[in-house]
Design a protein around this motif. Structure first.
Motif, PDB file in Angstrom:
ATOM      1  N   ASP A  19      40.265  33.350  30.570  1.00 50.56           N
ATOM      2  CA  ASP A  19      38.980  33.208  31.249  1.00 50.56           C
ATOM      3  C   ASP A  19      39.263  33.330  32.741  1.00 50.56           C
ATOM      4  N   ALA A  20      38.459  34.112  33.456  1.00 45.74           N
ATOM      5  CA  ALA A  20      38.656  34.327  34.889  1.00 45.74           C
ATOM      6  C   ALA A  20      37.346  34.073  35.609  1.00 45.74           C
ATOM      7  N   VAL A  21      37.384  33.248  36.665  1.00 45.45           N
ATOM      8  CA  VAL A  21      36.158  32.839  37.343  1.00 45.45           C
ATOM      9  C   VAL A  21      36.247  33.128  38.836  1.00 45.45           C
ATOM     10  N   ASP A  22      35.132  33.584  39.401  1.00 47.30           N
ATOM     11  CA  ASP A  22      35.052  33.833  40.835  1.00 47.30           C
ATOM     12  C   ASP A  22      33.601  33.695  41.280  1.00 47.30           C
ATOM     13  N   LEU A  23      33.424  33.310  42.550  1.00 49.44           N
ATOM     14  CA  LEU A  23      32.081  33.173  43.114  1.00 49.44           C
ATOM     15  C   LEU A  23      31.403  34.519  43.343  1.00 49.44           C
ATOM     16  N   SER A  24      32.193  35.568  43.522  1.00 48.51           N
ATOM     17  CA  SER A  24      31.672  36.851  43.982  1.00 48.51           C
ATOM     18  C   SER A  24      31.322  37.800  42.840  1.00 48.51           C
ATOM     19  N   PRO A  25      30.060  38.198  42.704  1.00 43.28           N
ATOM     20  CA  PRO A  25      29.713  39.224  41.717  1.00 43.28           C
ATOM     21  C   PRO A  25      30.471  40.533  41.938  1.00 43.28           C
ATOM     22  N   ALA A  26      30.712  40.893  43.205  1.00 40.62           N
ATOM     23  CA  ALA A  26      31.436  42.130  43.488  1.00 40.62           C
ATOM     24  C   ALA A  26      32.863  42.062  42.964  1.00 40.62           C
ATOM     25  N   ALA A  27      33.522  40.912  43.140  1.00 40.38           N
ATOM     26  CA  ALA A  27      34.888  40.749  42.646  1.00 40.38           C
ATOM     27  C   ALA A  27      34.921  40.791  41.123  1.00 40.38           C
ATOM     28  N   VAL A  28      33.970  40.121  40.490  1.00 37.40           N
ATOM     29  CA  VAL A  28      33.927  40.086  39.031  1.00 37.40           C
ATOM     30  C   VAL A  28      33.674  41.483  38.469  1.00 37.40           C
ATOM     31  N   THR A  29      32.785  42.241  39.099  1.00 37.94           N
ATOM     32  CA  THR A  29      32.535  43.618  38.663  1.00 37.94           C
ATOM     33  C   THR A  29      33.804  44.452  38.744  1.00 37.94           C
ATOM     34  N   TRP A  30      34.529  44.329  39.840  1.00 37.36           N
ATOM     35  CA  TRP A  30      35.800  45.052  40.016  1.00 37.36           C
ATOM     36  C   TRP A  30      36.810  44.617  38.947  1.00 37.36           C
ATOM     37  N   GLY A  31      36.866  43.321  38.689  1.00 38.89           N
ATOM     38  CA  GLY A  31      37.782  42.823  37.675  1.00 38.89           C
ATOM     39  C   GLY A  31      37.468  43.369  36.292  1.00 38.89           C
ATOM     40  N   ARG A  32      36.198  43.414  35.956  1.00 38.01           N
ATOM     41  CA  ARG A  32      35.814  43.971  34.651  1.00 38.01           C
ATOM     42  C   ARG A  32      36.197  45.443  34.537  1.00 38.01           C
ATOM     43  N   GLU A  33      36.048  46.177  35.642  1.00 42.01           N
ATOM     44  CA  GLU A  33      36.445  47.582  35.632  1.00 42.01           C
ATOM     45  C   GLU A  33      37.953  47.711  35.419  1.00 42.01           C
ATOM     46  N   ARG A  34      38.727  46.883  36.080  1.00 46.68           N
ATOM     47  CA  ARG A  34      40.176  46.934  35.926  1.00 46.68           C
ATOM     48  C   ARG A  34      40.593  46.578  34.498  1.00 46.68           C
ATOM     49  N   ALA A  35      39.946  45.585  33.925  1.00 42.73           N
ATOM     50  CA  ALA A  35      40.273  45.202  32.546  1.00 42.73           C
ATOM     51  C   ALA A  35      39.963  46.344  31.586  1.00 42.73           C
ATOM     52  N   LYS A  36      38.832  47.008  31.796  1.00 45.30           N
ATOM     53  CA  LYS A  36      38.464  48.131  30.933  1.00 45.30           C
ATOM     54  C   LYS A  36      39.473  49.259  31.061  1.00 45.30           C
ATOM     55  N   GLU A  37      39.884  49.547  32.305  1.00 41.30           N
ATOM     56  CA  GLU A  37      40.858  50.613  32.536  1.00 41.30           C
ATOM     57  C   GLU A  37      42.198  50.287  31.873  1.00 41.30           C
ATOM     58  N   ALA A  38      42.549  48.989  31.868  1.00 45.98           N
ATOM     59  CA  ALA A  38      43.829  48.571  31.287  1.00 45.98           C
ATOM     60  C   ALA A  38      43.753  48.403  29.772  1.00 45.98           C
ATOM     61  N   GLY A  39      42.540  48.475  29.231  1.00 39.73           N
ATOM     62  CA  GLY A  39      42.370  48.338  27.790  1.00 39.73           C
ATOM     63  C   GLY A  39      42.580  46.915  27.291  1.00 39.73           C
ATOM     64  N   VAL A  40      42.241  45.922  28.137  1.00 37.10           N
ATOM     65  CA  VAL A  40      42.399  44.524  27.736  1.00 37.10           C
ATOM     66  C   VAL A  40      41.051  43.821  27.843  1.00 37.10           C
TER      67      VAL A  40
END
Length: 243
Positions: free
Chosen positions: A92-113
């Motif tokens: 589980d990963a938490v952050d205040l910033s919607p922009a950071a969370v969006t970037w994180g989701r993109e990275r996870a998708k790219e990494a296939g995790v």
């Protein structure tokens, strides 16, 4: 209503207001500031790299951490969360910033995790349900005002499993961040970009935990697979197992 203090949370919320609004990096009101910080992904910010902290990678590679449930506090664009998931952790990963969370989701998708990202305040988000075997914090603690260490400790008490581990990466005193005393920070109404910690202060803050390792981060070359900068301290602690 003039009488607003009834609980510890009321006291903490009042103390939040003792700092200038522009200094806020820790409440829900700070999400806009962090969104602006993450808006330009091309900025030469050292920790915008995709790789994990070198210290975290070292803990895993040396077997100091075994796969389990993990909580990434102030996850930013998710580089440590993606790494942990790729090594068998349920994150589980938490952050205040919607922009950071969006970037994180993109990275996870790219990494296939699959990482479960939560956008919100880690201290109050109902989605963050322990127990976690690991709570990992790369850059959250040093942006908290002194009174919010109470909230931080309460969060650990609530979600970190007995025998679990806490990993912290924060500004190193004399290298980066403010060395001013807690009292001076309230007088100034500012955090001066973040608080610096000495090894002794981290040991004091987590004195009821066992120290596994505490050291400066090992600098990493630009463009390498890991992140590391010597203006940061890295610490790994273990919460005592239940009796």
């Amino acid at each position: 209503m003039k009488r607003t203090i009834r609980t510890i949370d009321d006291v903490l919320a009042l103390m939040d207001t003792m700092f200038a609004a522009g200094a806020d990096r820790w409440t829900g009101n700070a999400s806009t500031w962090w969104d602006g910080f993450y808006a330009d992904r091309s900025k030469p910010v050292p920790f915008f790299v995709a790789g994990p902290d070198e210290s975290l990678a070292s803990y895993v590679e040396r077997g100091l951490l075994a796969p389990g449930r993990a909580l990434d506090l102030g996850c930013g664009p998710g580089r440590n969360a993606v790494f942990l998931t790729s090594r068998g952790f349920e994150v589980d990963a938490v952050d205040l910033s919607p922009a950071a969370v969006t970037w994180g989701r993109e990275r996870a998708k790219e990494a296939g995790v699959r990482v479960r990202f939560v956008c919100g305040d880690a201290f109050t988000a109902p989605e963050l349900e322990g127990p976690y075997d690991l709570v990992y914090d790369s850059g959250c603690l040093h942006h908290l005002p002194p009174h919010r260490r109470v909230s931080y400790r309460a969060l650990l008490e609530r979600v970190l499993a007995p025998g679990g581990h806490l990993g912290v990466t924060c500004f190193a005193a004399g290298r980066m961040g403010s060395d001013k005393s807690d009292e001076e920070l309230y007088r100034d109404g500012e955090l001066h970009g973040g608080l610096a910690y000495t090894p002794e202060e981290l040991r004091w803050l987590f004195a009821d935990y066992a120290e596994v390792e505490l050291r400066p981060m090992t600098p990493q070359p630009p463009g390498g697979p890991l992140f590391g900068a010597d203006f940061l301290l890295s610490a790994l602690f273990s919460r005592p197992a239940a009796v």
